[in-house]
Design a protein around this motif. Structure first.
Motif, PDB file in Angstrom:
ATOM      1  N   UNK A   1      97.708  64.273 -13.447  1.00  0.00           N
ATOM      2  CA  UNK A   1      97.383  65.683 -13.277  1.00  0.00           C
ATOM      3  C   UNK A   1      95.888  65.810 -13.549  1.00  0.00           C
ATOM      4  N   UNK A   2      95.156  66.396 -12.616  1.00  0.00           N
ATOM      5  CA  UNK A   2      93.705  66.513 -12.725  1.00  0.00           C
ATOM      6  C   UNK A   2      93.285  67.938 -12.371  1.00  0.00           C
ATOM      7  N   UNK A   3      92.020  68.236 -12.512  1.00  0.00           N
ATOM      8  CA  UNK A   3      91.472  69.501 -12.022  1.00  0.00           C
ATOM      9  C   UNK A   3      91.686  70.685 -12.943  1.00  0.00           C
ATOM     10  N   UNK A   4      91.797  71.849 -12.316  1.00  0.00           N
ATOM     11  CA  UNK A   4      91.827  73.123 -13.027  1.00  0.00           C
ATOM     12  C   UNK A   4      92.981  73.287 -13.995  1.00  0.00           C
ATOM     13  N   UNK A   5      94.141  72.728 -13.688  1.00  0.00           N
ATOM     14  CA  UNK A   5      95.278  72.856 -14.603  1.00  0.00           C
ATOM     15  C   UNK A   5      94.973  72.182 -15.934  1.00  0.00           C
ATOM     16  N   UNK A   6      94.304  71.038 -15.883  1.00  0.00           N
ATOM     17  CA  UNK A   6      93.925  70.333 -17.107  1.00  0.00           C
ATOM     18  C   UNK A   6      92.839  71.113 -17.843  1.00  0.00           C
ATOM     19  N   UNK A   7      91.836  71.578 -17.101  1.00  0.00           N
ATOM     20  CA  UNK A   7      90.760  72.382 -17.713  1.00  0.00           C
ATOM     21  C   UNK A   7      91.343  73.598 -18.418  1.00  0.00           C
ATOM     22  N   UNK A   8      92.240  74.309 -17.743  1.00  0.00           N
ATOM     23  CA  UNK A   8      92.830  75.509 -18.323  1.00  0.00           C
ATOM     24  C   UNK A   8      93.659  75.184 -19.563  1.00  0.00           C
ATOM     25  N   UNK A   9      94.417  74.081 -19.507  1.00  0.00           N
ATOM     26  CA  UNK A   9      95.224  73.695 -20.668  1.00  0.00           C
ATOM     27  C   UNK A   9      94.338  73.338 -21.860  1.00  0.00           C
ATOM     28  N   UNK A  10      93.237  72.635 -21.598  1.00  0.00           N
ATOM     29  CA  UNK A  10      92.303  72.291 -22.678  1.00  0.00           C
ATOM     30  C   UNK A  10      91.660  73.538 -23.279  1.00  0.00           C
TER      31      UNK A  10
END
Length: 127
Positions: free
Chosen positions: A35-44
């Motif tokens: 899983x990469x991109x915005x979903x990871x950024x948002x979760x972080x």
């Protein structure tokens, strides 16, 4: 996700059941989905809701070089197995190894791609 992989935090991104099913299919087809991109950024950043779209990069089964003659066959195979699981696939970029899954009934939209190396050419590109 593999809990032994350094840097991977299982459960970081909240996923819906349809996304989990696609990840399961990718793993069973021999791929290692990240899983990469915005979903990871948002979760972080602390988001606790399911992302509306999720980017998945598949390692280990798809070629790194989009000009590889085996590339389309591998993407075709992956598209076949995802579709066979009951999840319709849309080709977003056959030459680039990109598939799309449109989320239904509240599920996230998925962008599924093989890792690739961009070659910068043309006006405006440097480096």
């Amino acid at each position: 996700m593999d809990t032994s992989t350094p840097g991977i935090r299982p459960g970081l991104v909240t996923l819906d059941a349809a996304t989990e099913r696609v990840l399961y299919v990718i793993r069973n087809a021999g791929g290692d989905p990240w899983i990469v991109g915005g979903a990871v950024r948002d979760a972080l950043a602390g988001a606790t809701t399911i992302s509306k779209d999720i980017d998945i990069e598949v390692h280990g089964m798809l070629p790194d070089d989009p000009s590889d003659p085996d590339g389309p066959r591998d993407m075709e195979t992956l598209a076949y197995w995802i579709t066979a699981s009951g999840v319709p696939v849309i080709w977003a970029g056959r030459n680039f190894g990109c598939l799309k899954v449109q989320g239904r009934n509240g599920a996230a939209d998925l962008d599924i791609a093989a890792p690739r190396r961009d070659i910068k050419t043309g006006d405006g590109h440097r480096g």
